[in-house]
Design an enzyme around this catalytic site. Structure first.
Site, PDB file in Angstrom:
ATOM      1  N   VAL A 119       0.831  -1.200   0.000  1.00  0.00           N
ATOM      2  CA  VAL A 119       0.000   0.000   0.000  1.00  0.00           C
ATOM      3  C   VAL A 119       0.872   1.259   0.000  1.00  0.00           C
ATOM      4  O   VAL A 119       0.561   2.233  -0.689  1.00  0.00           O
ATOM      5  CB  VAL A 119      -0.992  -0.009   1.182  1.00  0.00           C
ATOM      6  CG1 VAL A 119      -1.769   1.305   1.269  1.00  0.00           C
ATOM      7  CG2 VAL A 119      -1.959  -1.182   1.047  1.00  0.00           C
ATOM      8  N   ALA A 156       2.023   1.705  -3.482  1.00  0.00           N
ATOM      9  CA  ALA A 156       0.908   2.217  -4.289  1.00  0.00           C
ATOM     10  C   ALA A 156       0.668   3.700  -4.028  1.00  0.00           C
ATOM     11  O   ALA A 156       0.500   4.493  -4.970  1.00  0.00           O
ATOM     12  CB  ALA A 156      -0.363   1.412  -4.008  1.00  0.00           C
ATOM     13  N   GLU A 157       0.673   4.104  -2.764  1.00  0.00           N
ATOM     14  CA  GLU A 157       0.429   5.511  -2.444  1.00  0.00           C
ATOM     15  C   GLU A 157       1.553   6.397  -2.969  1.00  0.00           C
ATOM     16  O   GLU A 157       1.312   7.498  -3.463  1.00  0.00           O
ATOM     17  CB  GLU A 157       0.253   5.721  -0.939  1.00  0.00           C
ATOM     18  CG  GLU A 157      -0.094   7.154  -0.612  1.00  0.00           C
ATOM     19  CD  GLU A 157      -0.745   7.335   0.736  1.00  0.00           C
ATOM     20  OE1 GLU A 157      -1.053   8.509   1.050  1.00  0.00           O
ATOM     21  OE2 GLU A 157      -0.944   6.357   1.466  1.00  0.00           O
ATOM     22  N   THR A 158       2.769   5.913  -2.898  1.00  0.00           N
ATOM     23  CA  THR A 158       3.906   6.660  -3.433  1.00  0.00           C
ATOM     24  C   THR A 158       3.745   6.885  -4.933  1.00  0.00           C
ATOM     25  O   THR A 158       3.890   8.008  -5.432  1.00  0.00           O
ATOM     26  CB  THR A 158       5.225   5.913  -3.136  1.00  0.00           C
ATOM     27  OG1 THR A 158       5.377   5.807  -1.721  1.00  0.00           O
ATOM     28  CG2 THR A 158       6.417   6.620  -3.755  1.00  0.00           C
TER      29      THR A 158
END
Length: 169
Positions: A90, A93-95
């Site tokens: 996650v 993914a957020e990066t």
């Protein structure tokens, strides 16, 4: 060392034997080490890629409005059972979604995440995982991206979706 809430006050070094970066760009060495394209160095000069990107070992392979790609090692990012930690997926993914939103928003807008979700399909066992981020919606104030994380065999490990708000700087 700095964090996302304080400004760097001078050149930063990362590791023994590290060369001092350009005084005007305290995170230049970090940006280069993590694969940020030279044309984006100015945009990230004040804060670099962030300490979590360093800790997770994320390396960018491509950054554009249309697509952001990066790799992350499984080793060092495992949970107690010895497989890739879902939180690491996650964070990857957020990066990617945040860098993609920043690429779309340009120099006058700053992305902040407002929603993220992820589905874990199979465990990451070893080697590198690769995240590929593509836009679903690119608006003036909101962006939404899908991030597909695959293992070295090209099998899907995780699918995530992130929405970022673009704030005026």
């Amino acid at each position: 060392m700095t964090d996302n809430f304080t400004r760097a006050t001078g050149p930063q070094t990362h590791g023994a034997g590290a060369a001092a970066p350009d005084a005007g760009h305290p995170f230049l060495e970090q940006l280069v080490a993590h694969g940020v394209p030279e044309d984006m160095h100015e945009r990230f000069a004040a804060h670099g890629v962030g300490t979590l990107v360093e800790k997770l070992g994320i390396v960018f392979r491509e950054i554009s409005v249309e697509r952001v790609v990066a790799t992350m090692p499984v080793e060092g990012n495992q949970q107690v059972a010895g497989i890739l930690h879902g939180g690491a997926s996650v964070a990857l993914a957020e990066t990617l979604g945040s860098f993609a939103a920043a690429a779309h928003g340009g120099r006058n807008r700053r992305p902040v995440g407002v929603d993220i979700n992820a589905t874990h399909h199979r465990p990451g066992l070893s080697g590198l995982v690769t995240g590929t981020c593509t836009p679903i919606h690119l608006g003036l104030t909101l962006t939404t991206h899908e991030i597909v994380i695959t293992n070295e065999d090209g099998k899907r490990v995780c699918t995530a979706r992130i929405t970022n708000m673009l704030l005026q700087k």
